[in-house]
Each structure stands twice: as structure tokens, then as C-alpha cells.
Design a protein around this motif. Structure first.
Motif, PDB file in Angstrom:
ATOM      1  N   LYS A  34     -38.540 -35.050 -68.968  1.00  0.00           N
ATOM      2  CA  LYS A  34     -38.988 -34.461 -67.706  1.00  0.00           C
ATOM      3  C   LYS A  34     -39.701 -35.454 -66.793  1.00  0.00           C
ATOM      4  N   PHE A  35     -39.640 -35.126 -65.509  1.00  0.00           N
ATOM      5  CA  PHE A  35     -40.356 -35.876 -64.476  1.00  0.00           C
ATOM      6  C   PHE A  35     -41.628 -35.116 -64.117  1.00  0.00           C
ATOM      7  N   GLY A  36     -42.778 -35.730 -64.385  1.00  0.00           N
ATOM      8  CA  GLY A  36     -44.033 -35.064 -64.052  1.00  0.00           C
ATOM      9  C   GLY A  36     -44.886 -35.829 -63.063  1.00  0.00           C
ATOM     10  N   CYS A  37     -44.767 -37.167 -63.038  1.00  0.00           N
ATOM     11  CA  CYS A  37     -45.627 -37.933 -62.129  1.00  0.00           C
ATOM     12  C   CYS A  37     -44.971 -39.206 -61.632  1.00  0.00           C
ATOM     13  N   GLY A  38     -44.077 -39.794 -62.430  1.00  0.00           N
ATOM     14  CA  GLY A  38     -43.401 -41.017 -62.010  1.00  0.00           C
ATOM     15  C   GLY A  38     -44.240 -42.270 -62.100  1.00  0.00           C
ATOM     16  N   ALA A  40     -46.435 -43.057 -65.052  1.00  0.00           N
ATOM     17  CA  ALA A  40     -47.007 -43.229 -66.393  1.00  0.00           C
ATOM     18  C   ALA A  40     -48.372 -42.568 -66.531  1.00  0.00           C
ATOM     19  N   LEU A  41     -48.563 -41.440 -65.863  1.00  0.00           N
ATOM     20  CA  LEU A  41     -49.866 -40.767 -65.897  1.00  0.00           C
ATOM     21  C   LEU A  41     -49.849 -39.430 -66.636  1.00  0.00           C
ATOM     22  N   CYS A  42     -48.658 -38.917 -66.987  1.00  0.00           N
ATOM     23  CA  CYS A  42     -48.632 -37.568 -67.551  1.00  0.00           C
ATOM     24  C   CYS A  42     -47.892 -37.442 -68.872  1.00  0.00           C
ATOM     25  N   GLY A  43     -47.011 -38.373 -69.182  1.00  0.00           N
ATOM     26  CA  GLY A  43     -46.330 -38.337 -70.473  1.00  0.00           C
ATOM     27  C   GLY A  43     -45.127 -37.405 -70.566  1.00  0.00           C
ATOM     28  N   ALA A  44     -44.798 -36.679 -69.497  1.00  0.00           N
ATOM     29  CA  ALA A  44     -43.685 -35.721 -69.566  1.00  0.00           C
ATOM     30  C   ALA A  44     -42.357 -36.411 -69.853  1.00  0.00           C
ATOM     31  N   CYS A  45     -42.260 -37.693 -69.519  1.00  0.00           N
ATOM     32  CA  CYS A  45     -41.003 -38.422 -69.633  1.00  0.00           C
ATOM     33  C   CYS A  45     -40.925 -39.266 -70.901  1.00  0.00           C
ATOM     34  N   ARG A  55     -43.027 -44.564 -71.505  1.00  0.00           N
ATOM     35  CA  ARG A  55     -42.862 -43.649 -70.372  1.00  0.00           C
ATOM     36  C   ARG A  55     -41.594 -44.049 -69.627  1.00  0.00           C
ATOM     37  N   CYS A  57     -40.370 -43.046 -66.991  1.00  0.00           N
ATOM     38  CA  CYS A  57     -40.432 -43.092 -65.527  1.00  0.00           C
ATOM     39  C   CYS A  57     -40.796 -44.471 -64.995  1.00  0.00           C
TER      40      CYS A  57
HETATM   41  S1  FES Z   1     -43.279 -38.753 -65.475  1.00  0.00           S
HETATM   42 FE1  FES Z   1     -45.394 -38.739 -65.908  1.00  0.00          FE
HETATM   43  S2  FES Z   1     -45.576 -40.371 -67.316  1.00  0.00           S
HETATM   44 FE2  FES Z   1     -43.549 -40.478 -66.681  1.00  0.00          FE
END
Ligand code: FES
Ligand code: FES
Lengths: 147, 733
Positions: A34-38, A40-45, A55, A57
Motif C-alpha cells: 500500500k501507498f500511505g505516505c511515499g 518512508a514515514l508510515c510503513g504501509a509499503c 520501504r 515507496c
Molecule cells: S508509503 Fe509510507 S513508508 Fe512507504
């Protein structure tokens, strides 16, 4: 360019600076990441490169060449999946692929993690729904311990 | 809502014209032989399909409502198929907001299911020649006492000619076999396998991938581009076009925000293209907005009397002759929802119609707004609902769906609109920023004799009505004018606050600032009187009773967050019950040296009490190490998910309290991503959160939101117990 994704070889036509996230999602149709922040701040990717969580992204696809890419679709730890379902960990589910990929890498390196170990390994994975307490319990359960 | 015959027939045939979005194989099934009503159909193999008409955003609605319907019907929930309903009036209100998904349609859905059950029984009586009154439907079988006669498959054709009964007869709650117990989570396997489909995930990839658009939104609400240089953007490999979107006219309402879209072959190219755009903006009427100055404006506003929203006795006189006077001012910052899934939508559109897949909390609303923006008849617009990666109120606004439809029509091709995190934080529908001033008079025993609460924040109404310049009735009704106060002199005032941002609903809405203010203030009063905070709170709320408009001093009390008052009155006994429960759970009376704080609040027709235990972290920072939550949500259909909503609401409330702040400079949001709009991380989550639900057969209350309001004051009160420092401004740090 050739990529090894979840054990199969995939040919992609991507600029070398395109982040692995968009190669997976837009070019290969692997939308579990998933894309959450682009940034490296959220870990969704979170995905694994040769077993190490990264990460996607902020990982240029060129860096994934000649390495094994593992995404949630190819993640093999069934104990984690079962613990996640048993304890009903997901809420909306959007962050969960990233949480699972970070947890899988943790268990690979540390089969019996403590709460502190889990917090440390998953500190980069945000969950807005607030599933953290059950995530800790599920990781411990997957490790064969008490949740 | 009662089902009309028309309601029964409009669903026929239309129900399966949609791709089964959640099925892994994309096969369009044949129309069902029996469409009992919009929610229930049974196919010729006897399989029951149930429409989930509310949006799944993590609260577990897809694991809840279909089971409620199946149970009332007599279908085995393990063997039902669940389909996500598209936006259509036939399903009733689909707005997934206000913690309403169970409490509002609870009876209507059961009536629909009971109607279908009664029709099956009539058909079965004729089929097996057994009197109707001996028959029951359970686990997808027809029973004559203990003997199973057969299943739905035998009846599915015959039932179609059975007349629709006038008055559905509901089962007693205790006869329901599945609901109220632990229910499996419907989408959990898809989530852990990474195959659950969210809005940006495409239509399952049997389809060609869409183009992707990323939009440069106006930096300030109602700013307009004066010069667009797209030459560099168009040089980016994969960028197809740069398209200016129509500018909205005030008030913003449900319109899209305008801006400049970059449409490309993939998301990365679109993002790079957007970065290469050179746009000059006329920053427009809100360019002077600045949060630091604005908070001072609100502070000045609560110094003056506002519009009277609640009044009993004579507050001014009582304050003037108080033995002790306590006064405090509380502030709260703008908040962004920051659901982990940024807004996204995929659309097909031409001159005559549009089809959109979106993570929307309001599919009918989005349909109507797309129709308006594209000049289409709303029947020609279809809005399908994907899974939502969190909503929290942001996805009640349809702007991203409108953008996708406009761009798809312009491109004559399927387009996905992808908001980035920057877009989400900077162009949201913000939770309001507030200043609340409280003053109380205490008598010589420390009992409260007067209570004045002044409230200033830009109202959600301002998003729809430019004249709205102070908190509305409904807004102050969230924890201020509905607050039980056994106090002879009470006044609540709404003070002036002109809006400069798109203000919207965020999980528990105005309960956030109001609960923070009133429950912190009760704790301040207790400390001023050197009494136990819980005792002062209980005494001030007063004895068990049902609140009336007269007692509260408000013009009218129409309902309880939309729940009818005869089913869910404002019952102070329920507040007492959760306070007692949470006191036991946390060991309030035996707390010794432990720093505990408590708050108890009613919202969305539920009652929740919270105790937080805090300690100092290694850098002296506030850490919550344990929390206890007691909730009375009436009858609970899916207890595990309700407990989990309470847990999630705690962490959401804690995240807001510790970190939540959107600030504005020159009309534009300062924060850009999670580095400066911080969310709670696992390292900051308490080790233990204990949740207990009060067993109850009362009409269901809300679950998603009511856990949030008491969190911030409970934590602030605990911090005071630990340090003697009062936290009056959110976020705390
Ligand atoms: S999309 Fe948030 S860390 Fe990559
Ligand atoms: S489960 Fe929704 S963001 Fe984690």
C-alpha cells in the motif's frame, strides 16, 4: 529489467528511479503493498529485499534488480496470518500488509520477541485505526508464546 | 422505515448488474430467482446473498449487519454471500457516519429479514402441507419442531408468489442465535493475504489498468490558478495531459476543490509531473488565515458573551457571589483525519453516464454530486463502494470521486485519482480549531452552584452556509448543552468564529473539544475543592434521571443523535453505571500512588467511561501505560468489534491529544506528511487496554465514535495527578 518477485521472474519496463512500490502496484498489479505516505514515514509499503524489510515507496526499482522481492502476496509465514485472524487484528486493513511484513522479518531474526522487541521492529508502521495492542499479542502468538 | 411494495420491486434484477467487487473471480452471476427486498436474495441453489449497505472502514460493519439480517431471517451466516451495495435510495440511508450503522437501521433490517422469513414459512407450509405456526426457519433450513423439512432451494420459486406480509414479526433478541456472540471477521483473510481491494487497487486486474491522475490542489481554499506552465510536466515520461479543473464557488459544500490535474500512465509519472508544474495562484479570500492569530481571535471571542444555547437560573448572579470561583480556558487545534488510505477513486465516464469506484462514506451523496458536476441525471451515475482504508469522516466528502469522474470524461478513458499524503493533510475537511472558556461557582462545601461554558470555533455549517459564524445547535449539543448538570445556574454560549477552511466531521466531531473542556474542568473543580475527582463528577452530573429540554434549559430535545428518545433517552443512570464499572476495573479507590485520570461521556446514544494511567517516559514525556474503558452501547450485535472500536477510539483520542495539530500560515496548511503531522506509534500505545461492555437489551447505541471524547480529558487529568501540571491545550506536547 528483470525482477524476482515472490519467486517468479517478471519483466518490467520501468525507469530505474521509479520506486518499487509503483512498479509492484501499477506495472505488476500486486496491489497488496500500500501507498500511505511515499516518504518512508508510515510503513504501509513494506516489502522484503532478500528478506530484509524496506520501504518500497523510497526504494528505486534499480535497487531491487538481482535481489529477491517478497510482498504480502508472497509472504510465507502462515503462523502470523493465523494469529492475525484468530485475534481479529485488522480493522480497516490498510496498514496490515506493512505490519505483517515487518512482523515477519522480526520473527525471522528473533523468534521469541518481547513487547519491547516488537515495538522496536514495528515502530515505523503506523496504524490510524489503533490495532497496536492486538498486533503485539498476535506477534507473540505467532511466535508460539502467550498473546 | 417501512418497506413499501415499490421498495420490494425496484431491487429486482438491478441487484446483480454490478461486478462482485470482493469476489476474487470476476464472474457476473445470473439474476437471482427471488429478490425478497433490497437486502436479501436467494438464488436457485438456495444460497442467500445479503447486501451490506454501509461502508466498511474498519468498524466491522460487513461482519455485523449481514449477520444480523441472516440471523433474523434464519440463514446460516457461515453460508451467506455478502455483496457491497452501491449508492441507491432503495437501501435507505447509506451515510456511514454518526456511529449509526447498527443503531439506526437495526429495526428496519430485522423487519426486512423477518418479512422474508415469514414468506418462506408461508411457502413451506404449502409445500410440505404443515400449518405455518409449527414452522421456523433456522440455519437455512425449514423446521417443523425438531425435524428439518428442507432448505431454501425447495422454496425459492414458490415463495415468489407469496404475498408480502403487512406486519413483520421480529424474533425476541434472545432467540437470535449468532448475534451478540463472537462473530468471524468477514474480510480478515483477504486483508492478510493482501488481496482485499481498496479504492486505488483497481478493479481486480482482469481489466486494463487505468490512467492515474494526481492533482495540484489550490494551496488555500478558493485560491485560483492565474498562470499554469505545464511544459516541464508534459516532458515527464508517461504524462499524458495536464487538465485544469473547474474552480468551486463559495460556499465549498460538497464541491471538488479545483486545481490542476496531471494525468499519466502510472502514479509515479503523475506525481513527477505534478512536481514539474509551475503554477501561479491568486490566493483568494482566505490568504490571510493564520492559526496563531486566529486562536487569539477565538480567545477574544470567548471573553464576550455569545449566543445563548442553554440557560437555567441566573449564572451571572451566582458567579458574582461565589465563595470560590474556578475559571479555565481550553484550546484545540485543527485536526486532519489522516486515514492510512489517502482518498482515491476510479471512474469511467462519458457524456451520458459515469461509474465510479470509491472509498466513500456516502455513496448516494457522491453520486448526486458527481451528477451535478457532470450535468448528468443522477440515475445515470453509479457509485460503487470499495473497502475504505479508514474514513473517520473525511470520506463523507465526495470531492475525490467528482475529480475522477470529471477527468475520466475528459480523457475518454478510465482514470484513477490518487491523493497523496500531502494532499490529504493540506486539503482535508478539517476538524475545527476551538477555544472553550469555563467558569464555575462553588459553595463552601465545594459543590458547583453555577456553570458557564463559552464556545468558539468555526462551524461545520460554514462549509455549506457562508453566514454561519458560530457553533451551531447540533455542535454544542455534543457534550455542552446535553451535559447532565445538577447545577441550579447553567449557561452555554456560542461565540463568534468566522471560518476560513473547509470544516468537516472527524470521529466524534465537536465532542472532542467539548469533552476535553468539561471533563478537564470537572477535575479542576475537584482539585480546587480538594475532593476526589470522581465524587465531584458524579455529584455534578447529579442523580439517576432522564434529561429533559426543560431541565437542560434548551429549546428542544428532538432525539439522541438521531436515535428516538423513546428508545434511547438521555439516561444519567447509564452514565453512573459506566463510571461504577470503570472504577472497579481500574481499582480507582485503591489507586495508591498510581496516577489515574477519569472521564465519562455520553455521545452517539452510548455512554463511555475511561480511566487512563500515566507515567513519565525516559525523556520526561507523557506515556499512558494502561487504560480501562467501560461502555454501555445498549444491545451489542458484534461484541468483539465493539470492544475493538473502543480500543481504537482510545488510541485515536490519544494520538489527537499527544500530537494532533494542523497549523495554517498565509491560508495554507503547514504540515506536509507524517514527519510533521504525527500519529501515535506502537511505541506510544499502552501495554494494556481493558474494555468491558455493559450487558444490555436496550436499543443499540453507537460504537465507532463514543470511545474517543473521554480519552483526552482522562489522560490530562491523570497527568495532573502525576505532575500537578494542567494540560489545557490540545495537542499536549
Ligand atoms: S508509503 Fe509510507 S513508508 Fe512507504
Ligand atoms: S487497520 Fe486501519 S490503518 Fe491499521
Amino acid at each position: 529489467m528483470k525482477l524476482d518477485v515472490n519467486g517468479s521472474t517478471r519483466e518490467v519496463d520501468a525507469a530505474p528511479d521509479m520506486p518499487l512500490l509503483w512498479v509492484l502496484r501499477d506495472l505488476l498489479g500486486l496491489t497488496g503493498t500500500k501507498f500511505g505516505c511515499g516518504e518512508a514515514l508510515c510503513g504501509a509499503c513494506t516489502v522484503h529485499l532478500d528478506g530484509v524489510p524496506v520501504r518500497a515507496c523510497v526504494t528505486p526499482v534499480a535497487r531491487a534488480e538481482r535481489r529477491k522481492v517478497t510482498t504480502i502476496e508472497g509472504m510465507k509465514n502462515s503462523a502470523l496470518r493465523l494469529a492475525w485472524i484468530d485475534l481479529g487484528v485488522p480493522q480497516c486493513g490498510f496498514c496490515q500488509a506493512g505490519q505483517l511484513m515487518s512482523a515477519a522479518a522480526l520473527l525471522e531474526a528473533n523468534p521469541k520477541p518481547t513487547d519491547d522487541d516488537i515495538d522496536h521492529a514495528l515502530a515505523g508502521n503506523l496504524c490510524r485505526c489503533g490495532t497496536y495492542v492486538r498486533i503485539r499479542a498476535a506477534v507473540k502468538k505467532a511466535a508460539g508464546g502467550e498473546p | 422505515m417501512t418497506l413499501t411494495r415499490r421498495g420490494f420491486f425496484v431491487g429486482t434484477g438491478a441487484a446483480f448488474a454490478l461486478y462482485p467487487l470482493y469476489a476474487r473471480a470476476h464472474v457476473v452471476p445470473p439474476p437471482p430467482p427471488w429478490q425478497a427486498n433490497p437486502w436479501i436474495s436467494i438464488d436457485d441453489k438456495g444460497t442467500v446473498t445479503i447486501m451490506s449497505h454501509r461502508s466498511e472502514m474498519g468498524q466491522g460493519v460487513r461482519s455485523t449487519l449481514p449477520v444480523l439480517i441472516a440471523d433474523e431471517l434464519g440463514a446460516d451466516p457461515k453460508h451467506i454471500t455478502v455483496q457491497q451495495a452501491w449508492g441507491d435510495e432503495q437501501f435507505g440511508n447509506q451515510d456511514t457516519d454518526g456511529s449509526s450503522s447498527v443503531r439506526i437501521p437495526f429495526l428496519a433490517l430485522r423487519e426486512a429479514a423477518a418479512t422474508a422469513r415469514m414468506m418462506l414459512i408461508t411457502a413451506a407450509a404449502a409445500h410440505w402441507k404443515v400449518p405455518e405456526k409449527r414452522l421456523d426457519v433456522r440455519d437455512s433450513k425449514i423446521w417443523d419442531g425438531a425435524k428439518a423439512l428442507g432448505g431454501f432451494v425447495e422454496l425459492v420459486h414458490e415463495v415468489k408468489s407469496v404475498p408480502v406480509p403487512k406486519k413483520p414479526k421480529l424474533r425476541a433478541l434472545k432467540e437470535l442465535k449468532y448475534v451478540g456472540k463472537e462473530l468471524p471477521q468477514r474480510d480478515a483473510e483477504d486483508v492478510v493475504d493482501g488481496v482485499a481491494l481498496f479504492a486505488a487497487d483497481g478493479l481486480g486486474w482482469n481489466e486494463p489498468g487505468p490512467l492515474t491522475a494526481v492533482i495540484a490542489h489550490p494551496p488555500v481554499l478558493f485560491a485560483k490558478p492565474t498562470k499554469i506552465d505545464s511544459s516541464e510536466a508534459l516532458k515527464v515520461k508517461g504524462v499524458r495531459r495536464v487538465i485544469e479543473l473547474p474552480a468551486p464557488k463559495p460556499p465549498i459544500g460538497f464541491q471538488a476543490l479545483g486545481g490542476v490535474a496531471v494525468v499519466a500512465d502510472n502514479t509515479w509519472a503523475a506525481m513527477k509531473g505534478r512536481k514539474a508544474l509551475r503554477i501561479e495562484w491568486d490566493r483568494g479570500p482566505n490568504a490571510g488565515h493564520d492559526t496563531a492569530a486566529y486562536t487569539e481571535e477565538l480567545r477574544a471571542s470567548v471573553k464576550r458573551a455569545g449566543a445563548q444555547m442553554r440557560n437555567v437560573g441566573d449564572v451571572d448572579a451566582a458567579l458574582a457571589k461565589a465563595a470560590t470561583k474556578v475559571e479555565a480556558e481550553y484550546t484545540g487545534a485543527y485536526l486532519a483525519h489522516a486515514a492510512m488510505e489517502p482518498p482515491a477513486a476510479i471512474a469511467d465516464a462519458d457524456q451520458g453516464s459515469a461509474t465510479v469506484y470509491a472509498c466513500t462514506q456516502s455513496p448516494v451523496g457522491m453520486r448526486d454530486e458527481i451528477a451535478k458536476a457532470l450535468g448528468l441525471d443522477k440515475q445515470k451515475v453509479r457509485v460503487n463502494v470499495t473497502l475504505l482504508g479508514g474514513g473517520f469522516g473525511r470520506k463523507s466528502f465526495p470531492d475525490f470521486g467528482i475529480e475522477a469522474a470529471l477527468l475520466a470524461r475528459e480523457m475518454k478513458q478510465r482514470v484513477r485519482v490518487q491523493w497523496t499524503r500531502e494532499d490529504d493533510l493540506q486539503h482535508g475537511s478539517f476538524h475545527t480549531t476551538s477555544v472553550q472558556a469555563l467558569a464555575a461557582a462553588l459553595d463552601d462545601k465545594g459543590k458547583v452552584t453555577a456553570w458557564r461554558h463559552r464556545i468558539a470555533y468555526p462551524s461545520i455549517d460554514s462549509t455549506f452556509d457562508p453566514a454561519a459564524d458560530k457553533p451551531s445547535d447540533g455542535e454544542v449539543g455534543m457534550g455542552a448543552t446535553d451535559l447532565p448538570l445538577a447545577v441550579p445556574n447553567v449557561r452555554v454560549e456560542a461565540c463568534k468564529a468566522t471560518a476560513h477552511m473547509r470544516i468537516g466531521w472527524l470521529r466524534s466531531v465537536c465532542n472532542i473539544p467539548q469533552a476535553f473542556a468539561v471533563h478537564s474542568f470537572l477535575d479542576e473543580i475537584a482539585h480546587a475543592a480538594k475532593r476526589d475527582p470522581r465524587d465531584v463528577m458524579v455529584e455534578t452530573f447529579g442523580p439517576a434521571r432522564v434529561l429533559t429540554a426543560k431541565e437542560l434549559g434548551v429549546p428542544k430535545l428532538a432525539d439522541n443523535y438521531g436515535s428516538p428518545l423513546d428508545k434511547t433517552p438521555f439516561d444519567v443512570a447509564r452514565l453512573h453505571r459506566v463510571i461504577d464499572k470503570v472504577s472497579d476495573m481500574a481499582g480507582w479507590n485503591r489507586r495508591g500512588g498510581r496516577a489515574l485520570g477519569m472521564a465519562a461521556h455520553s455521545s452517539f446514544a452510548s455512554w463511555v467511561a475511561v480511566v487512563a494511567s500515566v507515567e513519565k517516559g525516559p525523556r520526561g514525556e507523557l506515556r499512558v501505560d494502561e487504560a480501562w474503558i467501560a461502555a454501555d452501547c445498549g444491545y451489542v450485535v458484534n461484541p468483539d468489534r465493539v470492544r475493538y472500536q473502543m480500543e481504537g477510539a482510545f488510541l485515536f483520542g490519544l494520538s489527537n491529544a499527544l500530537h494532533g495539530a494542523i497549523t495554517v500560515k498565509d491560508g495554507a496548511v503547514v504540515q506536509t506528511n507524517f514527519r510533521d503531522y504525527r500519529l501515535l506509534r506502537i511505541t506510544e500505545a499502552p501495554r494494556k487496554i481493558h474494555v468491558e461492555l455493559i450487558a444490555s437489551d436496550a436499543h443499540p447505541g453507537g460504537a465507532g465514535e463514543p470511545g474517543t471524547p473521554p480519552v483526552a480529558p482522562a489522560v490530562a487529568n491523570a497527568w495532573f495527578a502525576l505532575t500537578g501540571t494542567r494540560l489545557r491545550s490540545m495537542p499536549f506536547a
